[in-house]
Design a protein around this motif. Structure first.
Motif, mmCIF file in Angstrom:
data_model
loop_
_atom_site.group_PDB
_atom_site.id
_atom_site.type_symbol
_atom_site.label_atom_id
_atom_site.label_comp_id
_atom_site.label_asym_id
_atom_site.label_seq_id
_atom_site.Cartn_x
_atom_site.Cartn_y
_atom_site.Cartn_z
ATOM 1 N N UNK A 1 22.609 47.088 39.726
ATOM 2 C CA UNK A 1 22.242 48.021 40.783
ATOM 3 C C UNK A 1 22.491 47.453 42.172
ATOM 4 N N UNK A 2 22.447 46.114 42.270
ATOM 5 C CA UNK A 2 22.746 45.437 43.544
ATOM 6 C C UNK A 2 24.236 45.106 43.655
ATOM 7 N N UNK A 3 25.015 45.556 42.660
ATOM 8 C CA UNK A 3 26.463 45.373 42.722
ATOM 9 C C UNK A 3 26.995 44.111 42.069
ATOM 10 N N UNK A 4 26.150 43.388 41.333
ATOM 11 C CA UNK A 4 26.591 42.123 40.734
ATOM 12 C C UNK A 4 27.173 42.295 39.339
ATOM 13 N N UNK A 5 28.264 41.579 39.083
ATOM 14 C CA UNK A 5 28.789 41.358 37.735
ATOM 15 C C UNK A 5 28.345 39.954 37.344
ATOM 16 N N UNK A 6 28.143 39.706 36.049
ATOM 17 C CA UNK A 6 27.693 38.390 35.585
ATOM 18 C C UNK A 6 28.703 37.778 34.634
ATOM 19 N N UNK A 7 28.784 36.462 34.690
ATOM 20 C CA UNK A 7 29.660 35.699 33.822
ATOM 21 C C UNK A 7 28.950 34.390 33.494
ATOM 22 N N UNK A 8 28.673 34.165 32.209
ATOM 23 C CA UNK A 8 28.064 32.911 31.775
ATOM 24 C C UNK A 8 29.154 31.954 31.332
ATOM 25 N N UNK A 9 28.961 30.650 31.594
ATOM 26 C CA UNK A 9 29.979 29.657 31.245
ATOM 27 C C UNK A 9 29.328 28.411 30.652
ATOM 28 N N UNK B 1 40.924 37.112 27.350
ATOM 29 C CA UNK B 1 41.131 36.281 28.534
ATOM 30 C C UNK B 1 40.437 36.933 29.727
ATOM 31 N N UNK B 2 39.612 36.154 30.396
ATOM 32 C CA UNK B 2 38.905 36.607 31.601
ATOM 33 C C UNK B 2 39.471 35.811 32.779
ATOM 34 N N UNK B 3 39.848 36.516 33.828
ATOM 35 C CA UNK B 3 40.391 35.877 35.033
ATOM 36 C C UNK B 3 39.465 36.138 36.210
ATOM 37 N N UNK B 4 39.437 35.214 37.135
ATOM 38 C CA UNK B 4 38.673 35.447 38.363
ATOM 39 C C UNK B 4 39.169 36.727 39.029
ATOM 40 N N UNK B 5 40.475 36.961 38.981
ATOM 41 C CA UNK B 5 41.052 38.138 39.644
ATOM 42 C C UNK B 5 40.525 39.459 39.070
ATOM 43 N N UNK B 6 39.972 39.434 37.838
ATOM 44 C CA UNK B 6 39.380 40.644 37.251
ATOM 45 C C UNK B 6 38.199 41.141 38.088
ATOM 46 N N UNK B 7 37.629 40.245 38.891
ATOM 47 C CA UNK B 7 36.416 40.567 39.659
ATOM 48 C C UNK B 7 36.706 40.751 41.149
ATOM 49 N N UNK B 8 37.984 40.838 41.501
ATOM 50 C CA UNK B 8 38.353 41.039 42.912
ATOM 51 C C UNK B 8 37.696 42.316 43.429
ATOM 52 N N UNK B 9 37.077 42.213 44.604
ATOM 53 C CA UNK B 9 36.412 43.368 45.192
ATOM 54 C C UNK B 9 35.009 43.601 44.646
ATOM 55 N N UNK B 10 34.521 42.684 43.787
ATOM 56 C CA UNK B 10 33.170 42.808 43.222
ATOM 57 C C UNK B 10 32.368 41.556 43.545
ATOM 58 N N UNK B 11 31.048 41.721 43.580
ATOM 59 C CA UNK B 11 30.168 40.563 43.725
ATOM 60 C C UNK B 11 29.984 39.972 42.330
ATOM 61 N N UNK B 12 30.120 38.656 42.228
ATOM 62 C CA UNK B 12 30.092 38.005 40.924
ATOM 63 C C UNK B 12 29.073 36.875 40.901
ATOM 64 N N UNK B 13 28.283 36.837 39.839
ATOM 65 C CA UNK B 13 27.353 35.736 39.593
ATOM 66 C C UNK B 13 27.937 34.937 38.429
ATOM 67 N N UNK B 14 28.277 33.672 38.687
ATOM 68 C CA UNK B 14 28.766 32.788 37.625
ATOM 69 C C UNK B 14 27.672 31.763 37.366
ATOM 70 N N UNK B 15 27.097 31.831 36.153
ATOM 71 C CA UNK B 15 26.041 30.870 35.829
ATOM 72 C C UNK B 15 26.515 29.917 34.743
#
Length: 152
Positions: free
Chosen positions: A62-70, A22-36
């Motif tokens: 390196x620019x601080x992004x986490x990625x999530x594909x949907x 299970x992946x939650x939006x809250x898992x990425x709190x405090x991080x920059x997130x790219x949702x594609x």
């Protein structure tokens, strides 16, 4: 189609990934997130887009992004897609379209004169507070990482 816009707070969501975690939006709190969002795993455009993000993953991180594909594919299909191309980021199996509809990327499309409803290929860049910073509506599948890194 009521798509999230710049300045919108992303609604809380949870969905399973390719490994049934299970992946939650809250898992990425405090991080920059790219949702594609992409229409279908293992199709040519979606493969080109995800492989471009994979190939530039270190720079994105390196620019601080986490990625999530949907996409609305099953966990098994997402798992096969991820394993075949060795993606280092999770792919959500949003079969019930809760995440897709929360972002507002499900709507009318047409292909070769045929009209149908489906996922619009779009990317959302979300800041550390969970607010949409940028929306990329015209995704260049072979050069998507560069689009994300523009203006960084």
């Amino acid at each position: 189609m009521d798509t999230l816009k710049v300045g919108d707070k992303v609604p809380s969501f949870s969905a399973i990934d390719q490994d049934n975690n299970t992946i939650n939006l809250s898992d990425y709190k405090g991080k920059k997130l790219v949702v594609f969002f992409y229409p279908k795993a293992s199709t040519p455009g979606c493969t080109a887009e995800a492989c471009n993000l994979r190939d530039n993953y270190a720079e994105l991180q390196g620019q601080g992004y986490e990625l999530l594909g949907v996409s609305a594919d099953s966990a098994k299909r997402q798992s096969n897609f991820r394993n075949k191309y060795e993606f280092p980021f999770p792919l959500l199996a949003d079969e019930d379209r809760k995440v897709i509809e929360a972002f507002g990327v499900w709507g009318p499309k047409s292909f070769m004169g045929k009209k149908y409803d489906g996922i619009h290929r779009m990317t959302f860049i979300i800041n550390e507070e969970g607010v949409v910073e940028r929306v990329i509506e015209k995704v260049k599948t072979k050069d998507h990482a560069a689009q994300i890194l523009e203006g960084v």
